[in-house]
Design a protein around this motif. Structure first.
Motif, PDB file in Angstrom:
ATOM      1  N   GLY A   9       0.844  -1.189   0.000  1.00 48.49           N
ATOM      2  CA  GLY A   9       0.000   0.000   0.000  1.00 48.49           C
ATOM      3  C   GLY A   9       0.877   1.234   0.000  1.00 48.49           C
ATOM      4  N   LEU A  10       0.572   2.175  -0.890  1.00 44.20           N
ATOM      5  CA  LEU A  10       1.445   3.340  -1.055  1.00 44.20           C
ATOM      6  C   LEU A  10       0.620   4.623  -1.027  1.00 44.20           C
ATOM      7  CD1 LEU A  10       4.508   3.609  -1.521  1.00 44.20           C
ATOM      8  CD2 LEU A  10       4.033   3.806  -3.964  1.00 44.20           C
ATOM      9  N   ASP A  11       1.038   5.565  -0.187  1.00 44.05           N
ATOM     10  CA  ASP A  11       0.417   6.896  -0.145  1.00 44.05           C
ATOM     11  C   ASP A  11       1.527   7.915  -0.395  1.00 44.05           C
ATOM     12  OD1 ASP A  11      -1.769   8.762   0.395  1.00 44.05           O
ATOM     13  OD2 ASP A  11      -0.600   9.294   2.171  1.00 44.05           O
ATOM     14  N   PRO A  12       1.716   8.349  -1.670  1.00 43.06           N
ATOM     15  CA  PRO A  12       2.857   9.196  -2.018  1.00 43.06           C
ATOM     16  C   PRO A  12       2.650  10.657  -1.624  1.00 43.06           C
ATOM     17  CG  PRO A  12       1.501   8.831  -3.948  1.00 43.06           C
ATOM     18  CD  PRO A  12       0.860   8.057  -2.828  1.00 43.06           C
ATOM     19  N   GLY A  13       3.745  11.381  -1.567  1.00 42.89           N
ATOM     20  CA  GLY A  13       3.697  12.805  -1.246  1.00 42.89           C
ATOM     21  C   GLY A  13       5.015  13.230  -0.638  1.00 42.89           C
ATOM     22  N   THR A  14       5.039  14.432  -0.072  1.00 39.89           N
ATOM     23  CA  THR A  14       6.246  14.887   0.628  1.00 39.89           C
ATOM     24  C   THR A  14       6.593  13.893   1.730  1.00 39.89           C
ATOM     25  OG1 THR A  14       5.598  17.174   0.201  1.00 39.89           O
ATOM     26  CG2 THR A  14       7.299  16.809   1.863  1.00 39.89           C
ATOM     27  N   THR A  15       5.537  13.429   2.419  1.00 41.27           N
ATOM     28  CA  THR A  15       5.676  12.303   3.345  1.00 41.27           C
ATOM     29  C   THR A  15       4.971  11.104   2.716  1.00 41.27           C
ATOM     30  OG1 THR A  15       5.732  13.737   5.287  1.00 41.27           O
ATOM     31  CG2 THR A  15       5.168  11.422   5.651  1.00 41.27           C
ATOM     32  N   THR A  16       5.689  10.015   2.560  1.00 35.69           N
ATOM     33  CA  THR A  16       5.145   8.820   1.895  1.00 35.69           C
ATOM     34  C   THR A  16       4.782   7.762   2.924  1.00 35.69           C
ATOM     35  OG1 THR A  16       6.434   9.199  -0.111  1.00 35.69           O
ATOM     36  CG2 THR A  16       5.657   6.956   0.265  1.00 35.69           C
ATOM     37  N   GLY A  17       3.542   7.294   2.843  1.00 36.65           N
ATOM     38  CA  GLY A  17       3.109   6.200   3.706  1.00 36.65           C
ATOM     39  C   GLY A  17       3.327   4.873   3.003  1.00 36.65           C
ATOM     40  N   LEU A  18       3.864   3.886   3.722  1.00 37.77           N
ATOM     41  CA  LEU A  18       4.146   2.571   3.137  1.00 37.77           C
ATOM     42  C   LEU A  18       3.633   1.476   4.063  1.00 37.77           C
ATOM     43  CD1 LEU A  18       5.606   0.762   1.014  1.00 37.77           C
ATOM     44  CD2 LEU A  18       7.653   0.933   2.457  1.00 37.77           C
ATOM     45  N   ALA A  19       2.797   0.598   3.514  1.00 46.15           N
ATOM     46  CA  ALA A  19       2.313  -0.571   4.250  1.00 46.15           C
ATOM     47  C   ALA A  19       2.573  -1.804   3.401  1.00 46.15           C
ATOM     48  CB  ALA A  19       0.822  -0.442   4.548  1.00 46.15           C
ATOM     49  N   VAL A  20       3.149  -2.834   4.002  1.00 45.05           N
ATOM     50  CA  VAL A  20       3.472  -4.061   3.267  1.00 45.05           C
ATOM     51  C   VAL A  20       2.840  -5.258   3.980  1.00 45.05           C
ATOM     52  CG1 VAL A  20       5.297  -5.528   2.342  1.00 45.05           C
ATOM     53  CG2 VAL A  20       5.661  -3.053   2.501  1.00 45.05           C
ATOM     54  N   LEU A  21       2.013  -6.001   3.228  1.00 42.36           N
ATOM     55  CA  LEU A  21       1.427  -7.244   3.734  1.00 42.36           C
ATOM     56  C   LEU A  21       1.999  -8.404   2.934  1.00 42.36           C
ATOM     57  CD1 LEU A  21      -2.399  -6.319   3.769  1.00 42.36           C
ATOM     58  CD2 LEU A  21      -0.668  -5.710   5.461  1.00 42.36           C
ATOM     59  N   ASP A  22       2.022  -9.591   3.542  1.00 38.43           N
ATOM     60  CA  ASP A  22       2.333 -10.753   2.716  1.00 38.43           C
ATOM     61  C   ASP A  22       1.056 -11.183   2.008  1.00 38.43           C
ATOM     62  OD1 ASP A  22       0.791 -12.317   4.434  1.00 38.43           O
ATOM     63  OD2 ASP A  22       2.491 -13.292   5.392  1.00 38.43           O
ATOM     64  N   ILE A  23       1.147 -12.188   1.162  1.00 33.62           N
ATOM     65  CA  ILE A  23       0.010 -12.564   0.318  1.00 33.62           C
ATOM     66  C   ILE A  23      -1.139 -13.172   1.127  1.00 33.62           C
ATOM     67  CG2 ILE A  23       0.667 -14.939  -0.251  1.00 33.62           C
ATOM     68  CD1 ILE A  23       0.053 -14.158  -3.210  1.00 33.62           C
ATOM     69  N   ASN A  24      -0.871 -13.483   2.403  1.00 33.08           N
ATOM     70  CA  ASN A  24      -1.909 -14.019   3.290  1.00 33.08           C
ATOM     71  C   ASN A  24      -2.498 -12.952   4.210  1.00 33.08           C
ATOM     72  OD1 ASN A  24      -1.652 -16.807   2.413  1.00 33.08           O
ATOM     73  ND2 ASN A  24       0.351 -16.753   3.407  1.00 33.08           N
ATOM     74  N   GLY A  25      -2.121 -11.688   3.975  1.00 29.80           N
ATOM     75  CA  GLY A  25      -2.703 -10.585   4.733  1.00 29.80           C
ATOM     76  C   GLY A  25      -1.984 -10.232   6.018  1.00 29.80           C
ATOM     77  N   LYS A  26      -0.813 -10.815   6.262  1.00 26.96           N
ATOM     78  CA  LYS A  26      -0.051 -10.515   7.483  1.00 26.96           C
ATOM     79  C   LYS A  26       0.749  -9.229   7.290  1.00 26.96           C
ATOM     80  CE  LYS A  26       3.619 -12.344  10.458  1.00 26.96           C
ATOM     81  NZ  LYS A  26       4.603 -13.441  10.649  1.00 26.96           N
ATOM     82  N   LEU A  27       0.680  -8.332   8.276  1.00 29.05           N
ATOM     83  CA  LEU A  27       1.395  -7.058   8.191  1.00 29.05           C
ATOM     84  C   LEU A  27       2.886  -7.272   8.429  1.00 29.05           C
ATOM     85  CD1 LEU A  27       1.219  -3.965   7.914  1.00 29.05           C
ATOM     86  CD2 LEU A  27       0.920  -3.851  10.397  1.00 29.05           C
ATOM     87  N   LEU A  28       3.705  -6.840   7.466  1.00 32.49           N
ATOM     88  CA  LEU A  28       5.160  -6.967   7.575  1.00 32.49           C
ATOM     89  C   LEU A  28       5.834  -5.637   7.886  1.00 32.49           C
ATOM     90  CD1 LEU A  28       5.865  -9.267   4.475  1.00 32.49           C
ATOM     91  CD2 LEU A  28       5.435  -9.955   6.841  1.00 32.49           C
ATOM     92  N   LEU A  29       5.233  -4.537   7.399  1.00 34.86           N
ATOM     93  CA  LEU A  29       5.857  -3.226   7.596  1.00 34.86           C
ATOM     94  C   LEU A  29       4.801  -2.135   7.496  1.00 34.86           C
ATOM     95  CD1 LEU A  29       8.556  -1.541   7.777  1.00 34.86           C
ATOM     96  CD2 LEU A  29       8.436  -1.393   5.284  1.00 34.86           C
ATOM     97  N   LEU A  30       4.890  -1.143   8.398  1.00 36.36           N
ATOM     98  CA  LEU A  30       4.033   0.045   8.335  1.00 36.36           C
ATOM     99  C   LEU A  30       4.869   1.236   8.783  1.00 36.36           C
ATOM    100  CD1 LEU A  30       1.257   1.311   7.860  1.00 36.36           C
ATOM    101  CD2 LEU A  30       0.715   0.847  10.261  1.00 36.36           C
ATOM    102  N   ARG A  31       5.204   2.105   7.823  1.00 38.45           N
ATOM    103  CA  ARG A  31       6.071   3.246   8.124  1.00 38.45           C
ATOM    104  C   ARG A  31       5.655   4.449   7.286  1.00 38.45           C
ATOM    105  NH1 ARG A  31      11.390   2.187   9.710  1.00 38.45           N
ATOM    106  NH2 ARG A  31      11.629   4.458   9.644  1.00 38.45           N
TER     107      ARG A  31
END
Length: 386
Positions: A9-31
């Motif tokens: 998941g990507l929210d671009p801009g001056t500040t970029t939001g990044l969320a990464v899930l694995d293919i089974n929906g497990k959260l790996l990264l949120l920054r």
């Protein structure tokens, strides 16, 4: 970890939001990152696995997200309608309720929302895939294990035997697909031969009938005016002429020559890397041809690159969204909708009126020109930054 497929998941801009899930929906990264370079963003994602889906929370994804998905060779997901803040909050809150995760800003929330929505969109397909694979594994489990045991007895290590058996299964599946395609081609060739034989017989019958008429008294008058032919004889000639015309049209279609005023498309089912590779290998795809497909599966950019390389002039689809259309247009491949072309099917071949096709192509060519202009503007802006 590198072999894991990811939903990003990507929210671009001056500040970029990044969320990464694995293919089974497990959260790996949120920054969230301030003024992060794309190269750094790619590095972070690639360290976690292989990006399969890049998602946005916008119904019209930003160009930066579209480009990022293309660079990462990933599928792009975005919602059909713009979600409200309350909907985002509700879905994200429900997702993190039992995970002990804290959201620090709106960028993280929007990135996580888009990743979760992408996962929810594909979840039913994932479940169906798991069930199908489980059934197939149960069906072939004993057979595969027996093959591995036989290899172990012959001195091959179990791990190596397992990999060899799986590789053999993949090769068999590929050969089966090729065989199906070749059988279809052979069937078409047989139909063409039958059509040619029927045409030959009809022409011979017309020649024979004319010879018989010529043997009569006043044959020139009879043949030229036809006024002294019996009703039965005139009916036979009309019937044979119609049959000859019909056979000639069918033969022309089989040879890729449509009726006058029409253009024949090359039907391909779904446009995927495998169907395209098979079509190219069997010389089905030719320079300047127009392909018809129900939909696109796989990386649009990669498929567009292959089509451009082989000189395909246009692609006709049943439906297409903006980002996929843009991927093909960037490679100069015109994309048209089948509904607009009013396709007519004859002997399994889709036909379109040449005049209508040219009209829609002119419109699409103008759109491609605008895409190229936009690309040039972006390049100019990037150059000016240096």
């Amino acid at each position: 970890m590198r072999n894991s497929y990811l939903i990003v998941g990507l929210d671009p801009g001056t500040t970029t939001g990044l969320a990464v899930l694995d293919i089974n929906g497990k959260l790996l990264l949120l920054r969230s990152y301030r003024q992060i370079r794309l190269s750094k963003l790619r590095s972070i994602i690639n360290s976690l696995g292989t990006p399969l889906i890049i998602s946005s929370d916008r119904s019209s994804p930003p160009q930066s997200v579209i480009k990022f998905a293309q660079v990462m060779k990933a599928e792009l997901y975005y919602p059909k309608s713009e979600p409200s803040v309350s909907i985002k909050d509700r879905i994200v809150s429900h997702y993190i309720s039992d995970k002990g995760v804290k959201i620090y800003d709106d960028h993280q929330r929007d990135a996580l929302y888009s990743a979760v929505k992408a996962y929810q969109h594909y979840r039913e397909s994932f479940i169906e895939t798991e069930e199908t694979v489980d059934k197939l594994l149960k069906k072939f489990r004993k057979e595969i294990i027996d093959e591995i045991k036989a290899r172990v007895v012959r001195g091959e290590p179990p791990a190596s035997a397992f990999n060899s058996v799986l590789k053999g299964r993949r090769e068999t599946a590929t050969k089966d697909m090729l065989e199906v395609f070749r059988k279809a081609v052979a069937s078409a060739k047989r139909s063409r031969e039958r059509c040619e034989q029927q045409l030959k017989e009809a022409l011979e019958e017309i020649k024979l009938l004319k010879r018989k008429l010529a043997e009569r008294p006043h044959d020139k008058i009879i043949i030229q005016r036809g006024s002294e032919l019996s009703e039965k004889e005139r009916g036979t000639i009309r019937k044979l002429k119609l049959e000859v015309e019909k056979l000639r049209n069918e033969l022309s279609l089989m040879e890729g020559k449509p009726p006058e005023g029409y253009l024949a498309l090359k039907p391909l089912g779904k446009l995927t890397s495998s169907t395209l590779s098979l079509a190219i290998k069997d010389e089905y795809i030719t320079k300047g041809c127009v392909i018809y497909a129900s939909k696109v599966e796989g990386s649009p950019e990669r498929l567009a690159e292959i089509l451009e390389k082989h000189g395909v002039s246009a692609l006709v689809l049943d439906k297409v969204d903006g980002p996929i259309r843009l991927s093909f247009e960037k490679y100069g491949i015109a994309v048209l909708l089948s509904d607009e072309l009013e396709l007519e099917w004859r002997r399994g071949i889709p036909l379109v009126q040449s005049r209508l096709f040219r009209k829609l192509m002119k419109k699409e060519e103008r759109q491609i020109l605008e895409v190229y202009k936009e690309m040039l503007r972006e390049i100019a802006e990037e150059v000016s930054e240096y």
